[in-house]
Design a protein around this motif. Structure first.
Motif, PDB file in Angstrom:
ATOM      1  N   ASP A 175       0.803  -1.218   0.000  1.00 10.66           N
ATOM      2  CA  ASP A 175       0.000   0.000   0.000  1.00 10.66           C
ATOM      3  C   ASP A 175       0.836   1.268   0.000  1.00 10.66           C
ATOM      4  OD1 ASP A 175      -2.455   1.437   0.125  1.00 10.66           O
ATOM      5  OD2 ASP A 175      -2.202   1.699   2.280  1.00 10.66           O
ATOM      6  N   VAL A 176       1.990   1.244   0.639  1.00  9.87           N
ATOM      7  CA  VAL A 176       2.774   2.474   0.811  1.00  9.87           C
ATOM      8  C   VAL A 176       4.213   2.339   0.305  1.00  9.87           C
ATOM      9  CG1 VAL A 176       3.632   4.150   2.499  1.00  9.87           C
ATOM     10  CG2 VAL A 176       1.376   3.137   2.802  1.00  9.87           C
ATOM     11  N   VAL A 177       4.891   1.246   0.661  1.00  6.67           N
ATOM     12  CA  VAL A 177       6.332   1.157   0.383  1.00  6.67           C
ATOM     13  C   VAL A 177       6.612   1.000  -1.097  1.00  6.67           C
ATOM     14  CG1 VAL A 177       8.432  -0.173   0.813  1.00  6.67           C
ATOM     15  CG2 VAL A 177       6.818   0.249   2.677  1.00  6.67           C
ATOM     16  N   GLN A 178       5.906   0.097  -1.781  1.00  2.77           N
ATOM     17  CA  GLN A 178       6.204  -0.192  -3.189  1.00  2.77           C
ATOM     18  C   GLN A 178       6.029   1.041  -4.071  1.00  2.77           C
ATOM     19  OE1 GLN A 178       3.654  -0.470  -5.841  1.00  2.77           O
ATOM     20  NE2 GLN A 178       5.293  -0.778  -7.349  1.00  2.77           N
ATOM     21  N   ASN A 179       5.181   1.953  -3.700  1.00  3.37           N
ATOM     22  CA  ASN A 179       4.915   3.110  -4.550  1.00  3.37           C
ATOM     23  C   ASN A 179       5.400   4.414  -3.918  1.00  3.37           C
ATOM     24  OD1 ASN A 179       2.402   3.495  -2.760  1.00  3.37           O
ATOM     25  ND2 ASN A 179       1.952   1.584  -3.820  1.00  3.37           N
ATOM     26  N   HIS A 180       4.686   4.908  -2.880  1.00  2.00           N
ATOM     27  CA  HIS A 180       5.022   6.216  -2.310  1.00  2.00           C
ATOM     28  C   HIS A 180       6.478   6.287  -1.848  1.00  2.00           C
ATOM     29  CE1 HIS A 180       0.841   6.840  -2.579  1.00  2.00           C
ATOM     30  NE2 HIS A 180       0.474   6.527  -1.357  1.00  2.00           N
ATOM     31  N   VAL A 181       6.873   5.339  -1.012  1.00  2.00           N
ATOM     32  CA  VAL A 181       8.201   5.417  -0.400  1.00  2.00           C
ATOM     33  C   VAL A 181       9.289   5.232  -1.451  1.00  2.00           C
ATOM     34  CG1 VAL A 181       9.762   4.373   1.272  1.00  2.00           C
ATOM     35  CG2 VAL A 181       7.359   4.703   1.861  1.00  2.00           C
ATOM     36  N   MET A 182       9.085   4.308  -2.374  1.00  2.00           N
ATOM     37  CA  MET A 182      10.086   4.089  -3.410  1.00  2.00           C
ATOM     38  C   MET A 182      10.242   5.306  -4.323  1.00  2.00           C
ATOM     39  SD  MET A 182      11.794   1.356  -3.191  1.00  2.00           S
ATOM     40  CE  MET A 182      11.777  -0.166  -2.247  1.00  2.00           C
ATOM     41  N   GLU A 183       9.153   6.004  -4.571  1.00  2.00           N
ATOM     42  CA  GLU A 183       9.247   7.223  -5.382  1.00  2.00           C
ATOM     43  C   GLU A 183      10.062   8.287  -4.646  1.00  2.00           C
ATOM     44  OE1 GLU A 183       8.407   7.882  -8.375  1.00  2.00           O
ATOM     45  OE2 GLU A 183       6.991   6.335  -8.968  1.00  2.00           O
ATOM     46  N   VAL A 184       9.770   8.482  -3.369  1.00  2.00           N
ATOM     47  CA  VAL A 184      10.516   9.460  -2.579  1.00  2.00           C
ATOM     48  C   VAL A 184      11.993   9.083  -2.522  1.00  2.00           C
ATOM     49  CG1 VAL A 184      10.827  10.381  -0.247  1.00  2.00           C
ATOM     50  CG2 VAL A 184       8.530  10.195  -1.210  1.00  2.00           C
ATOM     51  N   LEU A 185      12.277   7.807  -2.294  1.00  2.00           N
ATOM     52  CA  LEU A 185      13.666   7.342  -2.241  1.00  2.00           C
ATOM     53  C   LEU A 185      14.401   7.646  -3.545  1.00  2.00           C
ATOM     54  CD1 LEU A 185      15.050   4.065  -0.798  1.00  2.00           C
ATOM     55  CD2 LEU A 185      15.525   4.603  -3.174  1.00  2.00           C
ATOM     56  N   SER A 186      13.729   7.452  -4.673  1.00  2.00           N
ATOM     57  CA  SER A 186      14.397   7.693  -5.960  1.00  2.00           C
ATOM     58  C   SER A 186      14.769   9.160  -6.126  1.00  2.00           C
ATOM     59  CB  SER A 186      13.512   7.233  -7.121  1.00  2.00           C
ATOM     60  OG  SER A 186      12.383   8.074  -7.288  1.00  2.00           O
ATOM     61  N   PHE A 187      13.929  10.077  -5.649  1.00  2.00           N
ATOM     62  CA  PHE A 187      14.252  11.502  -5.740  1.00  2.00           C
ATOM     63  C   PHE A 187      15.453  11.849  -4.858  1.00  2.00           C
ATOM     64  CE2 PHE A 187       9.968  13.529  -7.197  1.00  2.00           C
ATOM     65  CZ  PHE A 187      10.050  12.798  -8.372  1.00  2.00           C
ATOM     66  N   ILE A 188      15.551  11.197  -3.708  1.00  2.00           N
ATOM     67  CA  ILE A 188      16.680  11.442  -2.815  1.00  2.00           C
ATOM     68  C   ILE A 188      17.978  10.899  -3.409  1.00  2.00           C
ATOM     69  CG2 ILE A 188      17.689  10.762  -0.574  1.00  2.00           C
ATOM     70  CD1 ILE A 188      15.627  12.908  -0.267  1.00  2.00           C
ATOM     71  N   ALA A 189      17.908   9.746  -4.058  1.00  2.00           N
ATOM     72  CA  ALA A 189      19.125   9.026  -4.442  1.00  2.00           C
ATOM     73  C   ALA A 189      19.536   9.188  -5.897  1.00  2.00           C
ATOM     74  CB  ALA A 189      18.950   7.535  -4.142  1.00  2.00           C
TER      75      ALA A 189
END
Length: 509
Positions: A257-271
């Motif tokens: 619900d959250v990690v596969q989409n929202h969190v992974m998108e945020v992580l990609s912007f950081i990294a």
């Protein structure tokens, strides 16, 4: 803790925005909550900002007969959910372009009548045959809608001067295999440049600001790497439970619900590395590189939890298994924490710790960039190993949108005492409050054909490739100690142990 005030230079006048072409926005599943609470208020905010063409119409599509009640209901949603006054002069003219079409999503005859309705709207409002189909239905209807749009000649432009696009809501699949299958089905009907896989997190100003913070400010680039950063934490916490969505959450869980989409998108912007431009293809390419550089996640680096009954602010709070329409022996995780390692030149050796959960201490989404300690600790207290707190940058996505930079400063006085000082930037203080909900930018970009903030099939499959092995392992190894954290806490003890094993701990939020 000391806070400093930051002055904000007034922004320059905004550049004129390019308006989309005339079009009809067709929302499948329009009787659902999303349309009334988010989509229509967002479209009206665009109308208020003179960002929509005058030749535009909205058609809601769902099974129930709501032809008479739909427009006034949407008007109510715009007022209640969009911070709009009842007597706003643009509101009634906008609602006059909102209509409804009742049909079953799997009924071929319904698509014949819908096609005729849209053709009539083209003549009435001058929308010129352009279509934006928004799939806001349950995921099980995606395939039928896409297939029948294709079979009834509604998926392709009627001329070189018209366009047809589709926005598909999450979840896009429930594992790697289903995501690939859905991608194949959609690509049989729509070309990839017609497909806009939406994640509403990317519509948030503070998520987009990650890219601006990194790539528009040269002072951070030199330290944004393994030489200076100790680790990165991403927290996506909700204080509420599942809010009556038992059947949905039983099939989803926090990881899907959250990690596969929202969190992974945020992580990609950081990294991600700096893209060669802000064009969609360049940004997407750098994001996919990040996800593909993440090493397979070891089972011991994937923590799950489920909230149990507790007392919050003196009131009893039910455990997950006591929620409506949830199995009393459910193994569904309401909390997930992962340790990720990105094997590339910039991030080798820097762990990324992410956590997401329901019924946690507070609602917030925050990223912490924790810097390494100085190589020589000059200012530790005599006779102790105590030293100043590490520097960090905290990016708050919600609810108090902003950025905090923490550093050490000398306390006035005869001794060399150090205090942590925060330099704090608040979006609301700097730019004023906003009633926008994040869908404004995404809807506008889809109408303009700009896919920068939308997912490509390669990205969807790359993130599912990381998450699916964890889901499969969890299914094979049920936990006997669930629930393992009380509602209103920061999650299970195993989550703290994940960082403690590396000599770290979650930053107190």
């Amino acid at each position: 803790m000391t806070n400093t005030e930051i002055s904000v230079t007034p922004p320059p006048p905004a550049a004129p925005e390019r308006k989309p072409d005339p079009c009809i926005v067709v929302i499948f599943g329009a009787s659902g909550d999303l349309t009334k609470r988010k989509l229509l208020p967002a479209l009206y905010h665009l109308e208020q900002g003179n960002l929509l063409p005058s030749e535009i119409a909205v058609v809601g599509v769902a099974r129930r007969p709501l032809e008479q009640s739909f427009p006034p209901d949407m008007k109510e949603g715009v007022i209640a959910g969009g911070g709009v006054e009842k007597d706003d002069p643009k509101l009634d003219p906008f609602i006059s372009k909102v209509s409804y079409h009742a049909m079953n999503f799997d009924d071929p005859k319904g698509y014949d009548s819908l096609k005729a309705v849209l053709s009539g709207i083209d003549e009435k409002f001058g929308t010129k045959g352009n279509r934006l189909f928004y799939l806001a239905t349950a995921p099980e209807y995606f395939s039928d809608i896409i297939k029948l749009l294709g079979e009834h000649g509604m998926s392709k432009p009627t001329s070189d001067r018209t366009w047809v696009r589709t926005i598909i809501e999450k979840p896009f699949g429930h594992d790697l295999e289903s995501a690939r299958a859905l991608n194949d089905e959609v690509n049989k009907v729509f070309d990839e440049d017609q497909i806009f896989r939406i994640d509403h997190y990317l519509g948030k100003e503070t998520v987009q600001n990650i890219l601006v913070f990194r790539f528009a400010n040269s002072i951070f680039e030199n330290v944004w790497n393994r030489n200076y950063i100790d680790h990165v934490e991403i927290t996506a916490a909700e204080s509420i439970g599942i809010e009556g969505r038992g059947p949905f959450y039983e099939g989803a869980g926090a990881l899907r619900d959250v990690v596969q989409n929202h969190v992974m998108e945020v992580l990609s912007f950081i990294a991600m590395e700096p893209p060669v431009s802000f064009e969609a293809s360049a940004v997407r390419a750098e994001k996919v590189k990040v996800w593909r550089a993440i090493q397979p996640i070891a089972p011991e680096h994937a923590i799950r939890g489920q909230y149990g009954p507790s007392t919050i602010n003196g009131k009893p709070a039910a455990g997950y298994r006591e929620e409506d329409r949830v199995s009393p022996t459910s193994q569904t995780e309401t909390y997930a924490a992962l340790k990720l390692e990105i094997e590339n030149w910039r991030w080798a050796g820097v762990p990324f710790y992410i956590r997401a959960g329901k019924r946690m201490t507070k609602r917030l989404t925050e990223i912490t960039i924790m810097f390494k300690q100085p190589p020589l600790r000059l200012f530790k207290k005599e006779g102790t190993s105590e030293h100043i707190e590490p520097n960090f940058i905290s990016m708050r996505i919600q609810p108090d949108d902003g950025i905090t930079l923490r550093f050490g400063a000398k306390v006035p006085g005869p001794s060399m005492d150090i205090s942590a000082v925060d330099m704090d930037f608040s979006y609301a203080d700097a730019f004023g409050p906003s009633s926008n909900n994040g869908y404004e930018r995404l809807l506008l970009d889809a109408m303009l054909g700009d896919a920068t903030l939308f997912a490509h099939r390669d990205g969807v499959e790359a993130t599912w490739a990381l998450i699916t092995p964890i889901l499969e392992n969890w299914k094979k190894t049920p936990l006997s100690d669930l629930p393992n954290y009380p509602a209103g806490s920061w999650g299970p003890a195993t989550s703290d142990a994940l960082l403690k094993a590396d000599g770290r701990k979650w930053r107190k939020l």
